[in-house]
Enzyme design. Structure first.
Site, PDB file in Angstrom:
ATOM      1  N   SER A   1      -8.003  16.612 -32.497  1.00  0.00           N
ATOM      2  CA  SER A   1      -7.880  15.165 -32.285  1.00  0.00           C
ATOM      3  C   SER A   1      -7.658  14.451 -33.606  1.00  0.00           C
ATOM      4  CB  SER A   1      -9.183  14.663 -31.659  1.00  0.00           C
ATOM      5  OG  SER A   1      -9.263  13.255 -31.708  1.00  0.00           O
TER       6      SER A   1
ATOM      7  N   TYR B   1     -18.328  13.598 -32.217  1.00  0.00           N
ATOM      8  CA  TYR B   1     -17.160  14.124 -31.500  1.00  0.00           C
ATOM      9  C   TYR B   1     -16.095  14.626 -32.491  1.00  0.00           C
ATOM     10  CZ  TYR B   1     -12.639  14.193 -29.238  1.00  0.00           C
ATOM     11  OH  TYR B   1     -11.386  14.582 -28.821  1.00  0.00           O
TER      12      TYR B   1
ATOM     13  N   LYS C   1     -14.605  18.541 -33.468  1.00  0.00           N
ATOM     14  CA  LYS C   1     -13.186  18.941 -33.465  1.00  0.00           C
ATOM     15  C   LYS C   1     -12.796  19.553 -34.817  1.00  0.00           C
ATOM     16  CE  LYS C   1     -12.037  18.198 -29.296  1.00  0.00           C
ATOM     17  NZ  LYS C   1     -11.527  19.293 -28.441  1.00  0.00           N
TER      18      LYS C   1
HETATM   19  C1  WQD Z   1      -7.576   1.874 -28.767  1.00  0.00           C
HETATM   20  C2  WQD Z   1      -7.702   0.507 -29.419  1.00  0.00           C
HETATM   21  C3  WQD Z   1      -9.921  -0.417 -29.395  1.00  0.00           C
HETATM   22  C4  WQD Z   1     -10.129  -1.236 -25.066  1.00  0.00           C
HETATM   23  C5  WQD Z   1     -10.293   7.199 -28.914  1.00  0.00           C
HETATM   24  C6  WQD Z   1     -11.022   8.261 -29.680  1.00  0.00           C
HETATM   25  C7  WQD Z   1     -10.046   9.291 -30.122  1.00  0.00           C
HETATM   26  C8  WQD Z   1      -9.300   9.853 -28.946  1.00  0.00           C
HETATM   27  C9  WQD Z   1      -8.641   8.763 -28.181  1.00  0.00           C
HETATM   28  C10 WQD Z   1     -10.145  11.690 -27.733  1.00  0.00           C
HETATM   29  C11 WQD Z   1      -8.963   0.372 -30.278  1.00  0.00           C
HETATM   30  C12 WQD Z   1      -8.956  -1.266 -28.611  1.00  0.00           C
HETATM   31  C13 WQD Z   1      -9.758  -0.816 -26.336  1.00  0.00           C
HETATM   32  C14 WQD Z   1     -10.188  -2.634 -24.775  1.00  0.00           C
HETATM   33  C15 WQD Z   1      -9.492  -3.090 -27.041  1.00  0.00           C
HETATM   34  N1  WQD Z   1     -10.214  10.503 -28.082  1.00  0.00           N
HETATM   35  N2  WQD Z   1      -9.434  -1.720 -27.292  1.00  0.00           N
HETATM   36  N3  WQD Z   1      -9.846  -3.500 -25.782  1.00  0.00           N
HETATM   37  O1  WQD Z   1     -10.627   4.416 -30.077  1.00  0.00           O
HETATM   38  O2  WQD Z   1      -8.205   4.658 -30.802  1.00  0.00           O
HETATM   39  O3  WQD Z   1      -9.379   6.558 -29.798  1.00  0.00           O
HETATM   40  O4  WQD Z   1      -9.596   7.777 -27.829  1.00  0.00           O
HETATM   41  O5  WQD Z   1     -10.261  12.526 -27.131  1.00  0.00           O
HETATM   42  O6  WQD Z   1     -10.752  10.282 -30.757  1.00  0.00           O
HETATM   43  O7  WQD Z   1     -11.638   7.669 -30.807  1.00  0.00           O
HETATM   44  O8  WQD Z   1      -8.770   4.708 -28.363  1.00  0.00           O
HETATM   45  O9  WQD Z   1      -8.077   3.665 -26.256  1.00  0.00           O
HETATM   46  O10 WQD Z   1     -10.508   3.529 -26.941  1.00  0.00           O
HETATM   47  O11 WQD Z   1      -8.838   2.196 -28.180  1.00  0.00           O
HETATM   48  O12 WQD Z   1      -9.220  -3.934 -27.898  1.00  0.00           O
HETATM   49  O13 WQD Z   1     -10.523  -3.088 -23.662  1.00  0.00           O
HETATM   50  O14 WQD Z   1      -7.845  -0.454 -28.380  1.00  0.00           O
HETATM   51  O15 WQD Z   1     -10.823  -1.223 -30.094  1.00  0.00           O
HETATM   52  O16 WQD Z   1      -8.617  -0.406 -31.394  1.00  0.00           O
HETATM   53  P1  WQD Z   1      -9.309   4.991 -29.866  1.00  0.00           P
HETATM   54  P2  WQD Z   1      -9.082   3.551 -27.337  1.00  0.00           P
END
Ligand code: WQD
Length: 326
Positions: A117, A141, A145
């Site tokens: 990841s 997490y 990885k």
């Molecule tokens: C993306 C952006 C949020 C929801 C995570 C894990 C990573 C991988 C993928 C693995 C961020 C913003 C989100 C909302 C928002 N996991 N957001 N409003 O955090 O980049 O990655 O998932 O298996 O390891 O860390 O992904 O989709 O949660 O968020 O503003 O309602 O969207 O703050 O900036 P992230 P995400």
């Protein structure tokens, strides 16, 4: 070749199974069905229900199905939960992998592909993250990885197992509606949920040092990601002794505000977002350099963000028929 796909009943795993099967490879799914769904596994693909901590069942499965390669996706994957339950994450993701590698090397399976990841990078301070960018995971997490990559590489060096670790960036979309992600823990489904509830989507902070103040990510269509597995699996088969570490992204940054605008356009909701405080631990920008896999394996993503949102929305309507009526 017969590939064992651990976690093959999950969202990404089921896409990998489909892509590998369509590419002519035989596949067997190994999944404990804790979050995976048996219906995602095609009827013609054998499904073994079990844990990667179960050494005996793994050994039997590798022998019975004459497995010649493993794609290991079975893992816990919630960043927040990993902070609350680090020992559980280490047990499942690290010990589960160690037990699996022991079975794989004992059975002399020649190829091993590990699902890693972008979380291994933590908060990178570069515009484009290359595979050489220092890894500083920010959560248990991400730590599991990174340790997983070390285990895989060490096993490869010691035994001649061909290995690859694929560092997925932000995976989204669906190859067909029934394979869509049913979780609501990532941006796109979280926005769908708000819109269909009649609430505004949320932006977690708009005061980051990015062009529009919202976080920037590199979104990759799950169908592209699955195809990358086929390409890498073939590379492992054809070059014994290989050890690959590859980013799987598009090399293009998209902000949260841009994503929400696109979701509004695709779904026709047209509902302006509200800005809430930052979510702790979110890096401002994480965007892949996608050069290494392009140069070394001539692979690149085909789908864009619009494709991801459109296919994810079809999947959302499939799994939430009430949303289509509202
Ligand atoms: C993306 C952006 C949020 C929801 C995570 C894990 C990573 C991988 C993928 C693995 C961020 C913003 C989100 C909302 C928002 N996991 N957001 N409003 O955090 O980049 O990655 O998932 O298996 O390891 O860390 O992904 O989709 O949660 O968020 O503003 O309602 O969207 O703050 O900036 P992230 P995400």
């Amino acid at each position: 070749m017969t590939w064992l796909i651990t976690g093959g009943a999950g969202y990404i795993g089921a896409h990998v199974v489909r892509a590998m099967t369509e590419a002519g490879e035989r596949t067997v799914v190994y999944d404990d069905l804790s979050t995976g769904v048996a219906e995602r596994v095609p009827a013609e693909v054998p499904l073994v229900r079990g844990s990667t901590l179960d050494a005996d069942l793994l050994a039997r499965t590798l022998a019975e199905h004459e497995i010649t390669g493993v794609v290991h996706l079975a893992a816990k994957k919630q960043v927040g939960e990993s902070v609350e339950r680090p020992l559980h994450y280490y047990h499942q993701n690290v010990e589960g992998l160690r037990v699996l590698l022991e079975a794989v090397t004992r059975a002399e399976v020649p190829s091993f592909l590990f699902s890693s990841s972008a979380a291994v990078y933590g908060m990178p301070d570069v515009d484009l993250v290359t595979e050489e960018t220092p890894c500083r995971p920010m959560s248990p997490y991400g730590e599991t990885k990174l340790i997983g990559e070390w285990l895989v590489r060490a096993a490869g060096r010691a035994t001649g197992l061909s290995t690859a670790s694929l560092r997925y960036f932000n995976v989204a979309g669906a190859a067909s509606p029934e394979l869509a992600d049913t979780g609501v823990s990532n941006l796109i489904p979280m926005v769908f949920e708000k819109l269909t509830e009649g609430a505004p989507p949320r932006i977690f902070g708009d005061d980051y040092a990015t062009p529009d103040g919202t976080c920037v990510r590199d979104y990759i269509h799950v169908a592209d990601l699955a195809e990358a597995h086929v390409t890498v699996a073939r590379a492992l088969e054809s070059s014994p002794g290989t050890d690959l570490t590859l980013n799987i992204g598009r090399g293009e940054g998209v902000s949260v505000r841009e994503m929400i605008d696109l979701v509004n356009a695709v779904t026709g909701y047209d509902r302006p977002p509200t800005v809430t405080p930052r979510r702790p631990g979110d890096p401002a920008r994480v965007v892949a350099s996608a050069d290494r896999i392009a140069t070394e394996l001539s692979w690149q993503a085909k789908y864009d963000v619009q494709d991801m949102i459109t296919s994810a929305w079809d999947g959302w309507l499939h799994h939430h028929p009430e949303a289509a009526r509202s």
